[in-house]
Design a protein around this motif. Sequence first.
Motif, short mmCIF file in Angstrom:
data_model
loop_
_atom_site.label_atom_id
_atom_site.label_comp_id
_atom_site.label_asym_id
_atom_site.label_seq_id
_atom_site.Cartn_x
_atom_site.Cartn_y
_atom_site.Cartn_z
N SER A 64 85.35 1.87 56.19
CA SER A 64 85.37 1.16 54.91
C SER A 64 83.96 0.74 54.49
O SER A 64 83.59 0.85 53.32
N LEU A 65 83.17 0.25 55.45
CA LEU A 65 81.80 -0.13 55.14
C LEU A 65 80.98 1.09 54.69
O LEU A 65 80.13 0.99 53.79
N ALA A 118 79.75 -4.17 40.61
CA ALA A 118 81.05 -3.73 40.10
C ALA A 118 81.48 -2.42 40.77
O ALA A 118 82.66 -2.23 41.10
N PHE A 119 80.50 -1.52 40.99
CA PHE A 119 80.79 -0.25 41.66
C PHE A 119 81.20 -0.48 43.11
O PHE A 119 82.13 0.15 43.62
N ILE A 120 80.51 -1.41 43.77
CA ILE A 120 80.85 -1.75 45.15
C ILE A 120 82.29 -2.25 45.24
O ILE A 120 83.08 -1.82 46.10
N LEU A 121 82.65 -3.16 44.33
CA LEU A 121 83.99 -3.72 44.35
C LEU A 121 85.03 -2.65 44.04
O LEU A 121 86.12 -2.62 44.65
N PHE A 122 84.71 -1.75 43.12
CA PHE A 122 85.61 -0.66 42.76
C PHE A 122 85.92 0.21 43.98
O PHE A 122 87.09 0.49 44.30
N LEU A 123 84.87 0.63 44.69
CA LEU A 123 85.07 1.48 45.87
C LEU A 123 85.70 0.71 47.02
O LEU A 123 86.53 1.26 47.76
N ILE A 165 84.28 -6.94 54.74
CA ILE A 165 83.56 -6.34 53.62
C ILE A 165 82.98 -7.41 52.71
O ILE A 165 81.83 -7.33 52.26
N VAL A 166 83.78 -8.44 52.41
CA VAL A 166 83.31 -9.52 51.54
C VAL A 166 82.11 -10.23 52.16
O VAL A 166 81.12 -10.54 51.47
N LEU A 213 80.40 -10.12 48.32
CA LEU A 213 81.07 -9.80 47.08
C LEU A 213 81.56 -11.07 46.38
O LEU A 213 82.00 -12.01 47.03
N ASP A 214 81.49 -11.04 45.08
CA ASP A 214 81.98 -12.16 44.27
C ASP A 214 83.46 -11.92 43.94
O ASP A 214 83.80 -11.07 43.12
N MET A 215 84.33 -12.65 44.63
CA MET A 215 85.77 -12.51 44.43
C MET A 215 86.35 -13.71 43.69
O MET A 215 87.55 -13.98 43.77
N GLY A 216 85.51 -14.42 42.96
CA GLY A 216 85.96 -15.63 42.28
C GLY A 216 86.98 -15.37 41.19
O GLY A 216 87.77 -16.25 40.85
N ASN A 217 86.96 -14.16 40.63
CA ASN A 217 87.89 -13.84 39.53
C ASN A 217 89.17 -13.18 40.02
O ASN A 217 90.05 -12.86 39.22
#
Length: 278
Positions: free
Chosen positions: A40-41, A66-71, A137-138, A143-147
């Motif tokens: 995954s990494l 955004a690309f990182i979060l998408f993948l 991963i986070v 990664l910004d998972m606030g939303n």
Amino acid sequence: MSLAYHELKASYAFVERNINLVKRYWGWEVVWMLYTIANSLAVVLIAKGTNSAIGTEALADAQIDAFILFLAIGALVWHYLAVVFQTVSEMISWERWEGTIEYTFMAPVRRGTHMVGTALFSLVYGLLHTAVVLVVIVLVFDLDMGNANYVSATAVLVAGSLSLVGIGIMGAVLPLLYPERGAEMTHVIQAALVLISGIYIKAGDMPEPLATMSIFSPARYVIEGIRSALIDGKGFGDLWLTIVGLIASGFVMIPAGVWVFSMGERYAKRTGRLKRSG
């Protein structure tokens, strides 16, 4: 009521059996977890190294994130679906390894009850496994998972699991009918789902005929729904149609899977394939 309680208790017996198998082969579980994290990494690093790969700073940090979060979501969701699919489809191989396949098929238990117990274990096991990978991963990529809307994402994941369970039950007939290479044959089904489900690219952006084929893959709608929940923060009000559609698909796929498996079981018993290992 007593019949329902008996069937539920019988299903839990298969859950408990699989838990004990995980405990017995805990070393393999550690190796599998490390492999999953590394894989995954590696996928997410593709996004992280985009600018370096093309030799420019064309993409801004926000676009890279955004690309990182998408993948990352694609890799995580596929990992979860793969765990669910493999756990169900490889149950025959586990029975052969343990030497219990004849006892299981001779037991006075409905085949649907057997499948439900295995499916329940696969769902819980897959959720726990994926949660660990998500945390890693986070933390690694900050990664910004606030939303993110975790509740609706989980609902989509569980609803979509039903269809994968049905496909997994169908896949389980391959190790039953082909003892020598049946387990490996299930990986072909899994690879086909990866190809058409939009793991690394939006399904609608794939070339034909893959884009059209993806319309019939439940995994596509799971991935799209979870991306909407974790990236855009969409809730039940936005995703209810996807959730209902996945549940409806599961109610079709699971009975179809049990029927296919029952037909294969009867054939395997007639031809003496249950105990054969080579």
